[in-house]
Design a protein around this motif. Structure first.
Motif, PDB file in Angstrom:
ATOM      1  N   LEU A  42       1.000  -1.261  -0.106  1.00 39.86           N
ATOM      2  CA  LEU A  42       0.041  -0.143  -0.106  1.00 39.86           C
ATOM      3  C   LEU A  42       1.060   1.211   0.164  1.00 39.86           C
ATOM      4  O   LEU A  42       0.805   2.281  -0.697  1.00 39.86           O
ATOM      5  N   GLY A  43       1.816   1.334   0.791  1.00 36.67           N
ATOM      6  CA  GLY A  43       2.709   2.372   0.913  1.00 36.67           C
ATOM      7  C   GLY A  43       3.543   2.711  -0.511  1.00 36.67           C
ATOM      8  O   GLY A  43       3.816   3.741  -0.989  1.00 36.67           O
ATOM      9  N   HIS A  44       3.842   1.520  -0.848  1.00 40.21           N
ATOM     10  CA  HIS A  44       4.786   1.688  -2.198  1.00 40.21           C
ATOM     11  C   HIS A  44       4.031   2.409  -3.249  1.00 40.21           C
ATOM     12  O   HIS A  44       4.043   3.155  -3.976  1.00 40.21           O
ATOM     13  N   ASN A  45       2.475   1.511  -3.574  1.00 41.37           N
ATOM     14  CA  ASN A  45       1.702   2.230  -4.445  1.00 41.37           C
ATOM     15  C   ASN A  45       1.149   3.680  -4.166  1.00 41.37           C
ATOM     16  O   ASN A  45       1.099   4.530  -5.285  1.00 41.37           O
ATOM     17  N   LEU A  46       0.989   4.161  -2.912  1.00 43.94           N
ATOM     18  CA  LEU A  46       0.598   5.322  -2.766  1.00 43.94           C
ATOM     19  C   LEU A  46       1.727   6.100  -3.242  1.00 43.94           C
ATOM     20  O   LEU A  46       1.493   7.235  -4.135  1.00 43.94           O
ATOM     21  N   ASP A  47       2.863   6.096  -2.914  1.00 45.14           N
ATOM     22  CA  ASP A  47       3.871   6.904  -3.285  1.00 45.14           C
ATOM     23  C   ASP A  47       4.253   7.041  -4.607  1.00 45.14           C
ATOM     24  O   ASP A  47       4.778   7.956  -5.429  1.00 45.14           O
ATOM     25  N   THR A  48       4.149   5.705  -5.225  1.00 42.38           N
ATOM     26  CA  THR A  48       4.422   5.692  -6.895  1.00 42.38           C
ATOM     27  C   THR A  48       3.541   6.341  -7.289  1.00 42.38           C
ATOM     28  O   THR A  48       4.097   7.114  -8.392  1.00 42.38           O
ATOM     29  N   MET A  49       2.363   6.271  -7.254  1.00 41.75           N
ATOM     30  CA  MET A  49       1.116   6.982  -8.154  1.00 41.75           C
ATOM     31  C   MET A  49       1.609   8.555  -7.788  1.00 41.75           C
ATOM     32  O   MET A  49       1.308   9.279  -8.817  1.00 41.75           O
ATOM     33  N   ALA A  50       1.653   8.929  -6.733  1.00 38.52           N
ATOM     34  CA  ALA A  50       1.814  10.394  -6.275  1.00 38.52           C
ATOM     35  C   ALA A  50       2.979  11.104  -7.148  1.00 38.52           C
ATOM     36  O   ALA A  50       2.834  11.937  -7.743  1.00 38.52           O
ATOM     37  N   ALA A  51       4.030  10.172  -7.137  1.00 36.58           N
ATOM     38  CA  ALA A  51       5.272  10.702  -7.850  1.00 36.58           C
ATOM     39  C   ALA A  51       5.073  10.626  -9.282  1.00 36.58           C
ATOM     40  O   ALA A  51       5.624  11.731 -10.169  1.00 36.58           O
ATOM     41  N   TRP A  52       4.294   9.731  -9.897  1.00 40.24           N
ATOM     42  CA  TRP A  52       3.844   9.735 -11.299  1.00 40.24           C
ATOM     43  C   TRP A  52       3.124  10.781 -11.682  1.00 40.24           C
ATOM     44  O   TRP A  52       3.285  11.345 -12.839  1.00 40.24           O
ATOM     45  N   CYS A  53       2.042  11.214 -11.097  1.00 38.07           N
ATOM     46  CA  CYS A  53       1.278  12.085 -11.324  1.00 38.07           C
ATOM     47  C   CYS A  53       1.722  13.552 -11.101  1.00 38.07           C
ATOM     48  O   CYS A  53       1.669  14.408 -11.975  1.00 38.07           O
ATOM     49  N   ALA A  54       2.808  13.599 -10.134  1.00 36.70           N
ATOM     50  CA  ALA A  54       3.426  14.863 -10.155  1.00 36.70           C
ATOM     51  C   ALA A  54       4.366  15.084 -11.369  1.00 36.70           C
ATOM     52  O   ALA A  54       4.409  16.086 -11.896  1.00 36.70           O
ATOM     53  N   ALA A  55       4.944  14.200 -11.780  1.00 41.28           N
ATOM     54  CA  ALA A  55       5.902  14.267 -13.092  1.00 41.28           C
ATOM     55  C   ALA A  55       5.020  14.366 -14.202  1.00 41.28           C
ATOM     56  O   ALA A  55       5.588  15.099 -15.092  1.00 41.28           O
ATOM     57  N   ALA A  56       4.039  14.026 -14.443  1.00 42.75           N
ATOM     58  CA  ALA A  56       3.132  14.005 -15.516  1.00 42.75           C
ATOM     59  C   ALA A  56       2.441  15.508 -15.642  1.00 42.75           C
ATOM     60  O   ALA A  56       1.847  15.756 -16.804  1.00 42.75           O
TER      61      ALA A  56
END
Length: 424
Positions: A61-75
């Protein structure tokens, strides 16, 4: 109080004071009478729980939360994850605290859950036409100036029905709406740009409504990541962008403080960001509605997510099923004590991953009944507990009103670190 992330943190914290009892099938009888907080203080482990069982994995859960947040910020896009996937206010709180713009919901009952937990910004991915529901919504909006709400319309009749119901309710604040564009063979949505422009004109003529953007759902147009499916998705999003440009040129959004362009389930959000992202900038917000990313899976989304297809760091499945072998009635067949009432099956059957205290059992699940899993060709004995990989979180969590969260499902002795309450 409502926290800055947009949910009532005190109401969420109160879930820890709920008493455990027979209503929660994941909870052992030894925990009955304790509050959630008291039970977790005993440091229970997976071995203390019975079967059948669905668990979540805290590490994933923690991995997915951080991964998607970072992806959206970069996009350069925002995320209003679809809350229907989990219907878990504590998980919504974590998503909002990680930077999500709001929470998407699908219908009136879900909206009432969201408001009961103080959600401040809700995007309703659909039309709300029920007169009693619209009267309730109008009262919520009028009573809470900080409540931001958006829904969809896809026909002139929808606009007229909403306007009539809101007038009858004496609504003080206009309801913000997005015109939904669809496509032949898809789900809801105006089937042509011309129809969508007519709907937009009707919204602008309705004093109880305010046009603030456009919406669409590309996931209904493809079910894989093959060339034809990806082309259909891209073509639809290109049409949605062209419609935005036309309506903007017509002045259709002049009453909007900010234009909202929203699409994006959990399968093609990279294409949404690429195509609709061309319009992002001052006064225009592009919002994804991906809901399955947080829990992810070992089936449908593992194969289809853009982050599994090279668009970024892959997500991890945060859900597992656990079932006990209760019968070996004939050679090559084992029956497990979990079935359709416990595990998802609409986007692929569960598959055996490991035996508690042992290795990979092999074999395959060939069918699910209401209460049993048919496991064939596996090296298992009666009494063994099998961990199952699952597909499609949107039809997994709805079967459980309280879900244990393990520190790590891969640990030798996983510990229960939380209990997630759902409201389906």
């Amino acid at each position: 109080m409502a926290d800055p992330a947009g949910i009532d943190e005190d109401r969420v914290a109160a879930l820890g004071r709920e008493r455990l009892d027979w209503r929660f099938k994941a909870v052992p009888a030894a925990a009955h009478g304790s509050t959630v907080t008291e039970y977790l203080a005993t440091r229970p482990t997976l071995d203390d729980l019975g079967t059948p069982l669905l668990t979540l994995d805290a590490t994933a859960l923690g991995h997915n939360l951080d991964t998607m947040a970072a992806w959206c910020a970069a996009a350069g896009v925002d995320l209003a994850p679809h809350g229907k996937t989990t219907m878990a206010p504590a998980l919504w709180q974590r998503q909002l605290a990680a930077g999500c713009w709001g929470i998407t919901l699908a219908n009136l009952p879900q909206l009432r859950v969201g408001r009961a937990f103080g959600l401040r910004r809700v995007h309703l991915a659909g039309a709300l036409l029920d007169p009693a529901g619209l009267a309730w919504l109008a009262a919520e909006l009028d009573a809470d100036p900080g409540f931001a709400f958006t829904s969809w319309v896809d026909s002139v009749r929808s606009v007229r029905l909403m306007d009539a119901a809101l007038r009858a309710a004496g609504a003080g604040r206009p309801v913000d709406v997005c015109v939904e564009l669809g496509a032949p063979g898809g789900r809801t949505g105006a089937r042509s740009a011309a129809d969508a422009r007519e709907v937009a004109r009707a919204v602008r003529a309705a004093p109880t409504l305010r046009l603030i953007g456009l919406a669409g759902y590309e996931g209904a147009l493809a079910h894989d990541a093959g060339p034809a499916g990806l082309a259909a998705v891209r073509g639809f999003l290109t049409d949605l962008l062209a419609l935005y440009e036309r309506l903007r040129h017509d002045g259709s959004f002049e009453d909007a403080d900010e234009v909202l362009l929203t699409a994006g389930g959990s399968a093609y959000f990279d294409t949404v960001a690429e195509v609709l992202g061309r319009a992002a900038g001052p006064g225009v917000r592009v919002v994804l509605r991906s809901g399955a990313y947080l829990v992810h899976d070992d089936g449908f989304y593992r194969g289809l997510s853009p982050l599994s297809r090279g668009a970024g760091r892959p997500l991890r499945s945060a859900m597992h099923g656990w079932a006990r072998v209760v019968s070996r009635p004939e050679p090559g067949l084992a029956l497990l004590d979990a079935g359709k009432r416990d595990l998802p099956y609409d986007e692929g059957l569960p598959h055996p991953q490991l035996v508690r205290g042992g290795g990979a059992p092999g074999g395959a699940v060939t069918a699910l009944n209401d209460q049993h899993t048919f496991l064939r060709g596996a090296a298992v004995r009666i009494g063994d507990v099998v961990r199952l990989g699952l597909s499609h979180p949107c039809t997994a969590l709805d079967k459980w009103s309280l879900i244990p969260v393990l520190d790590s499902a891969d640990a030798d002795r996983p510990r229960v670190v939380d209990l997630v309450r759902t409201y389906f």
